[in-house]
Design a protein around this motif. Structure first.
Motif, mmCIF file in Angstrom:
data_model
loop_
_atom_site.group_PDB
_atom_site.id
_atom_site.type_symbol
_atom_site.label_atom_id
_atom_site.label_comp_id
_atom_site.label_asym_id
_atom_site.label_seq_id
_atom_site.Cartn_x
_atom_site.Cartn_y
_atom_site.Cartn_z
ATOM 1 N N ALA A 142 58.751 64.413 47.911
ATOM 2 C CA ALA A 142 58.253 63.374 48.812
ATOM 3 C C ALA A 142 57.092 62.660 48.145
ATOM 4 O O ALA A 142 56.499 63.176 47.183
ATOM 5 C CB ALA A 142 57.780 64.000 50.126
ATOM 6 N N ARG A 178 65.852 65.734 45.745
ATOM 7 C CA ARG A 178 66.089 66.841 46.679
ATOM 8 C C ARG A 178 67.468 67.414 46.361
ATOM 9 O O ARG A 178 68.420 66.664 46.209
ATOM 10 C CB ARG A 178 66.039 66.356 48.136
ATOM 11 C CG ARG A 178 64.623 66.004 48.554
ATOM 12 C CD ARG A 178 64.482 65.717 50.030
ATOM 13 N NE ARG A 178 63.139 65.221 50.318
ATOM 14 C CZ ARG A 178 62.752 64.760 51.497
ATOM 15 N NH1 ARG A 178 63.604 64.713 52.520
ATOM 16 N NH2 ARG A 178 61.518 64.335 51.678
ATOM 17 N N MET A 219 54.187 62.306 49.110
ATOM 18 C CA MET A 219 52.874 62.930 49.263
ATOM 19 C C MET A 219 52.595 64.063 48.270
ATOM 20 O O MET A 219 51.466 64.478 48.107
ATOM 21 C CB MET A 219 52.690 63.460 50.692
ATOM 22 C CG MET A 219 53.762 64.391 51.214
ATOM 23 S SD MET A 219 53.660 66.083 50.610
ATOM 24 C CE MET A 219 52.179 66.601 51.440
ATOM 25 N N VAL A 249 53.500 60.336 59.084
ATOM 26 C CA VAL A 249 52.996 61.694 59.329
ATOM 27 C C VAL A 249 51.481 61.646 59.508
ATOM 28 O O VAL A 249 50.776 61.028 58.708
ATOM 29 C CB VAL A 249 53.347 62.643 58.164
ATOM 30 C CG1 VAL A 249 52.881 64.071 58.471
ATOM 31 C CG2 VAL A 249 54.838 62.632 57.894
ATOM 32 N N ASN A 299 59.022 57.435 58.377
ATOM 33 C CA ASN A 299 58.331 58.588 58.957
ATOM 34 C C ASN A 299 56.823 58.440 58.751
ATOM 35 O O ASN A 299 56.365 58.341 57.614
ATOM 36 C CB ASN A 299 58.851 59.866 58.274
ATOM 37 C CG ASN A 299 58.324 61.124 58.936
ATOM 38 O OD1 ASN A 299 57.746 61.061 60.024
ATOM 39 N ND2 ASN A 299 58.529 62.265 58.304
ATOM 40 N N TRP A 339 56.091 67.463 60.613
ATOM 41 C CA TRP A 339 56.508 67.425 59.204
ATOM 42 C C TRP A 339 55.641 68.305 58.314
ATOM 43 O O TRP A 339 54.423 68.323 58.450
ATOM 44 C CB TRP A 339 56.473 65.996 58.666
ATOM 45 C CG TRP A 339 57.312 65.885 57.413
ATOM 46 C CD1 TRP A 339 58.644 65.618 57.353
ATOM 47 C CD2 TRP A 339 56.880 66.097 56.072
ATOM 48 N NE1 TRP A 339 59.080 65.639 56.059
ATOM 49 C CE2 TRP A 339 58.018 65.931 55.238
ATOM 50 C CE3 TRP A 339 55.666 66.422 55.480
ATOM 51 C CZ2 TRP A 339 57.958 66.064 53.865
ATOM 52 C CZ3 TRP A 339 55.609 66.563 54.099
ATOM 53 C CH2 TRP A 339 56.754 66.379 53.300
ATOM 54 N N ASP A 398 50.285 60.064 55.871
ATOM 55 C CA ASP A 398 51.308 60.140 54.806
ATOM 56 C C ASP A 398 52.542 59.508 55.401
ATOM 57 O O ASP A 398 53.079 60.010 56.387
ATOM 58 C CB ASP A 398 51.545 61.615 54.468
ATOM 59 C CG ASP A 398 52.951 61.879 53.970
ATOM 60 O OD1 ASP A 398 53.530 60.998 53.309
ATOM 61 O OD2 ASP A 398 53.475 62.987 54.253
ATOM 62 N N THR A 399 52.995 58.394 54.848
ATOM 63 C CA THR A 399 54.226 57.820 55.403
ATOM 64 C C THR A 399 55.308 57.824 54.340
ATOM 65 O O THR A 399 55.007 57.817 53.138
ATOM 66 C CB THR A 399 54.041 56.367 55.910
ATOM 67 O OG1 THR A 399 54.239 55.465 54.822
ATOM 68 C CG2 THR A 399 52.702 56.168 56.588
ATOM 69 N N GLY A 400 56.540 57.847 54.779
ATOM 70 C CA GLY A 400 57.635 57.854 53.821
ATOM 71 C C GLY A 400 58.841 57.098 54.358
ATOM 72 O O GLY A 400 59.277 57.323 55.489
ATOM 73 N N MET A 403 60.937 57.068 47.465
ATOM 74 C CA MET A 403 60.254 57.079 48.754
ATOM 75 C C MET A 403 59.096 56.098 48.716
ATOM 76 O O MET A 403 58.174 56.223 47.918
ATOM 77 C CB MET A 403 59.755 58.481 49.084
ATOM 78 C CG MET A 403 59.224 58.550 50.495
ATOM 79 S SD MET A 403 58.720 60.212 50.950
ATOM 80 C CE MET A 403 60.266 60.937 51.400
HETATM 81 N N1 SER Z 1 56.138 63.314 53.798
HETATM 82 C C1 SER Z 1 56.921 62.648 54.795
HETATM 83 C C2 SER Z 1 58.407 62.683 54.470
HETATM 84 O O1 SER Z 1 58.776 63.095 53.406
HETATM 85 C C3 SER Z 1 56.451 61.233 54.933
HETATM 86 O O2 SER Z 1 56.168 60.704 53.670
HETATM 87 O O3 SER Z 1 59.174 62.305 55.286
#
Ligand code: SER
Length: 901
Positions: free
Chosen positions: A59, A87, A61, A220, A218, A175, A241-243, A106
């Motif tokens: 991710a 992943r 982050m 977070v 997302n 999350w 933290d956004t993704g 991401m």
């Molecule tokens: N860490 C969160 C995710 O992977 C938002 O970045 O969804």
């Protein structure tokens, strides 16, 4: 060419406002939007993170974890990235669904104790609706059950009605990057793609996993840290933290059905279809295969660019699996030749603008992937046959599962990752006895372990772990000094702690501090002496068996060593100086190879000893003499320039600048040492070095060889060891000259003249031998056997070549018109055969070619030819006499003359 992306029927008011944008445009819009909000734009961090809890960056982050946890102070409080992620938990689903990938990007923005919910909620909304143009009427937000604060911002700042703000539980709206570490409640933005995307179930709504209500972003609210027991502690600060997956966003914006239809994948899919001669959309099997290939190839290219090499464990094993899966899917659609490299330019065309590493390392990536592909292709056919046979057998017998032993054989001998075997078997409805496979694997590991010397290390491991816990890292003084006064804190002998070690005893000693360098980073451990009065302990090696605890191994050669004694710890300075020279020379070599061969050269390992250095690196072709000479010139140029060599101690993050070399896969601490050879090279290194390059004296590359697929090893010597090599070479040249009785200048001319002379002697010798053989022709004929009116002569000649045999045959033929001549020449440990049959013999049914085939097979070889002339040979000369003797019988068979048999 393939089709263009499928455009869905659009009767959608809001959708019409949305301009179709490329994924590259969307990425840039996101990054610059958040730059406008004060976020620092960082280039993507590597796919393999500097994080022992993760194999890959999963991710956006991940690279920022220490900041969230308050372990490191960030240089900024706002950041934005488009992060390369991998992943691998769902590889089997890739290509089967619209949205599973191994590699993805991401888009993320982060706040380290700076902006929070109040800011991010309206920013995210504005970005999606006003900048991208998504239809606000189709958007929903999910929030964590009790997050009234987030509810308030969605309602009052954005104006979402209550029914479009949905509260969900831990599974959906909490999350965490893993079982431990930073985590928090989150809020997801959902986009309703319309009823045509629905699974059709009556309860299909927000939270349904089908493609209608798509989670696109997302957010977070990173507020807690979870420890091993699952206990949550509030983080020092509240973070964001956004993704948002770029692939998913692109599919929504481009209004296509699934990520594979976007411009991130379609060109690769279309090219793969072209190679296979199929059409996308014609068959489910074909579509699945090209989707898998497009996903896996992208992932493989990025992993390779980040330094991963195919291997049997860790990230390298994932890479191996991805490449091998791609090859297998290629075969399913009829591509039997290597093809992956042919698709890479398409991937580069899409991704190379943002990710320059793909272009800069283009040829390395191509070669690594192709090599792995070829390796697998080599055994794929045999392996597949075995697999298919076993599956067929199981299906015939109607019971049982695929044998674990066989799955292991496929893995071990044919390179089938067990997951691939499982997947192929499960496609046929058969399961693999994985427990049996694991048992075989375990056995093999044990065998390997038993044969390595690690066994003794693990026996004493507990003692060292205890010592490391008790005393921590041993302070190292050896960068600045060669001897210190230190206290003996522990003595270990036979795996247990001792109070003392007497004369003649071997022991392992820990000191309160030490100037001895313990083996690490390729540099061997120091040798030297611990002494106190009469007592002498000779140190033969220095290691770190646990953490940074330094252990001196050796023997008491006089007196008695006791715990608590204060000793004078002195390294063997001359030896260490030689090591220093070789270590700095290794850095010079590393940079020189980069300059001569290209920036793809990356260190894969090294050994720095007092006598030589070994440097392993990735490169694919053997080095030419000119390249080696050039590297030596560069290195020695630096030595002659006597450049200052300095070490800076700094924060790891400050050290990771472009151009600073670091060893891939190495875990560095927070504070690192950076070795700088002025104006030439900068490299992270904890080893010991000379203070200026002039002190190295001299460097000579001894050889460069391949040690594995795409990995090469250069061996070189520096200082006195280099001088010794030059002296040995000079001695050798001198003795050659002495043997040739000439001086070095004339040696080559003399050698060539001798070679010529030798050749003409050999020629003359052969002629003499041939004339001897020819003069005995009459004798040979006398030994022939009459078969009807044909004379069979079967004879062998020592030292006769095939050409000589032919000349002997011609002479015999002149002397005896009606003949079959079966002649053998023995040279070394092989025999060559010729057979000549006269026209009259051929008329009688003789076939020289057939005759020679039979004779050759008796001596373990082969042969054949026409009725009048045949040739052959073989290696079992001990059976030659027997073979020649059988010629008569064969000939009688051919002519039908059975008399006198
Ligand atoms: N860490 C969160 C995710 O992977 C938002 O970045 O969804």
């Amino acid at each position: 060419m393939g089709q263009s992306p499928k455009v869905l029927p659009v009767g959608m008011s809001g959708m019409d406002r949305m301009k179709t944008r490329s994924a590259n445009e969307l990425r840039e819009m996101f990054l610059s939007y958040f730059e406008g909000k004060g976020c620092r734009r960082y280039p993507s961090f590597p796919l393999v993170p500097d994080d022992p809890t993760l194999m890959f960056t999963v991710a956006g982050m991940v690279p920022f974890k220490p900041y969230f946890l308050g372990l490191r102070t960030p240089e900024v409080t706002r950041a934005v990235t488009s992060q390369k992620c991998i992943r691998t938990n769902d590889i089997e689903n890739v290509g089967r669904t619209a949205r599973h990938h191994t590699f993805f990007e991401m888009l993320g923005n982060f706040s380290f104790g700076d902006y929070f919910k109040k800011e991010i909620i309206p920013w995210a909304w504005t970005f999606l609706t006003e900048h991208i143009g998504l239809d606000p009427d189709r958007m929903y937000a999910t929030i964590y059950l009790d997050d009234d604060e987030a509810h308030g911002f969605w309602k009052s700042f954005v104006g979402l009605p209550d029914e479009r703000i949905i509260r969900l539980g831990d599974d959906d709206n909490y999350w965490a990057a893993g079982p431990t570490g930073p985590c928090g409640p989150c809020s997801e933005i959902i986009y309703d793609q319309g009823p045509e995307f629905s699974c059709g179930k009556p309860d299909c709504g927000v939270g349904c996993s089908c493609d209608r209500y798509l989670e696109i972003w997302n957010l977070v609210f990173m507020q807690f840290s979870r420890n091993e027991e699952g206990v949550l502690t509030p983080l020092p600060k509240r973070n964001i933290d956004t993704g948002m997956g770029l692939e998913r966003l692109s599919s929504v914006v481009q209004r296509v059905k699934g990520d594979f239809e976007t411009d991130l994948f379609r060109p690769v899919i279309d090219r793969a279809c072209e190679l296979a001669g199929i059409k996308y959309g014609d068959s489910e099997k074909g579509d699945l295969s090209v989707r898998v290939i497009s996903d896996h190839l992208r992932a493989s290219a990025f992993m390779t660019a980040d330094g991963v090499l195919p291997s049997n464990d860790g990230p390298g094993y994932v890479l191996r699996r991805l490449i091998r899966r791609s090859v297998r899917y290629g075969r399913i659609i009829g591509i039997e030749r290597p093809f992956l490299a042919g698709l890479l330019p398409v991937v580069n065309g899409i991704m190379g603008g943002e990710y320059r590493e793909l272009i800069e390392q283009k040829s390395t990536i191509e070669q690594i992937i192709s090599l792995e592909e070829e390796r697998f292709l080599h055994t794929l056919v045999q392996g597949t046959d075995i697999l298919d046979d076993e599956i067929a057998r199981i299906k015939r017998s109607g019971a049982g599962s695929f044998s674990g032993e066989l799955a292991f054989l496929l893995y071990d001998t044919y390179g089938f990752p067990p997951e691939l075997t499982e997947e192929i078997a499960s496609e046929a409805g058969v399961s693999v006895a994985r427990a049996d496979f694991d048992r075989e694997m375990d056995r093999q590991r044990k065998r390997a372990r038993a044969s390595s010397k690690q066994a003794s290390a693990s026996m004493t491991k507990n003692v060292f772990t205890e010592l490391a816990d008790k005393y921590g890292a041993t302070p190292f003084d050896g960068y600045d000094t060669d001897r210190v006064s230190a206290e003996v804190v522990a003595i270990v002998a036979d795996g247990t702690l001792k109070r003392e070690a007497g004369e003649g005893e071997e022991a392992l000693v820990a000191l309160s501090r030490t100037p001895f360098y313990a083996e690490r980073g390729g540099q061997v451990g120091d040798k030297g002496l611990l002494s106190c009065g009469e007592t002498r302990f000779e140190v033969s090696d220095t290691t770190r068996p646990s953490g940074d605890l330094v252990i001196h191994s050796g023997r008491v050669t006089a007196g008695k060593l006791t715990v608590g004694m204060t000793v004078d710890a002195a390294i063997d300075v001359e030896r260490r100086d030689a090591i220093r020279r070789h270590h700095t020379a290794t850095h010079l070599l590393h940079e020189a190879l980069c300059r001569v061969l290209g920036p793809h050269v990356r260190q894969a390992g090294s050994l720095v000893s007092p006598d030589f250095l070994r440097f392993d690196y990735n490169h694919f072709a053997p080095l030419t003499r000119e390249q080696i000479d050039e590297a030596e010139r560069i290195i020695c140029g630096q030595v002659l320039a006597d450049k200052p060599v300095t070490t800076l101690v700094m924060n790891y993050n400050d050290a990771r600048k472009p151009g600073v070399k670091a060893l891939f896969g190495e875990k560095y601490g927070d504070v690192v040492r950076v070795l700088d050879i002025e104006g030439f090279s900068t490299e992270l290194c904890g080893g010991t070095h000379v203070s200026a390059t002039g002190r190295i004296g001299l460097v000579k590359i001894l050889r460069d060889e391949s040690i594995g697929a795409g990995v090469r090893r250069t061996t070189a010597v520096a200082g006195a060891a280099a001088l010794a090599v030059f002296q040995e070479n000079a001695d050798f040249a001198r003795s050659v000259c002495e043997a040739l009785e000439t001086d070095p200048l004339a040696a080559m001319t003399k050698l060539k003249a001798l070679q010529e002379e030798n050749k003409s002697f050999l020629r003359r010798n052969r002629e003499l031998a041939l004339s001897d053989m020819l003069s005995s022709a009459g004798e040979i004929l006398k030994k022939g056997v009459r078969i009807g009116d044909i004379l069979l002569v079967a004879a062998s000649f020592k030292g006769a070549s095939r050409d000589m045999l032919r000349r002997i045959g011609d002479r015999l033929k002149q002397m005896e018109k009606d003949s079959v001549l079966m002649l053998a020449g023995i040279e070394g440990d092989a025999a060559s055969l010729i057979c000549m049959a006269s026209d009259s013999a051929v008329k009688r049914g003789v076939h020289a070619g057939d005759l020679i085939r039979e004779i050759s097979s008796i001596i373990g070889g082969s042969g054949g030819g026409k009725p009048s002339m045949g040739q052959g040979g073989g290696g079992e000369i001990s059976r030659l006499a027997e073979a020649l003797a059988s010629a008569e019988k064969i000939l009688r068979g051919q002519t039908g003359d059975s008399k006198n048999q």
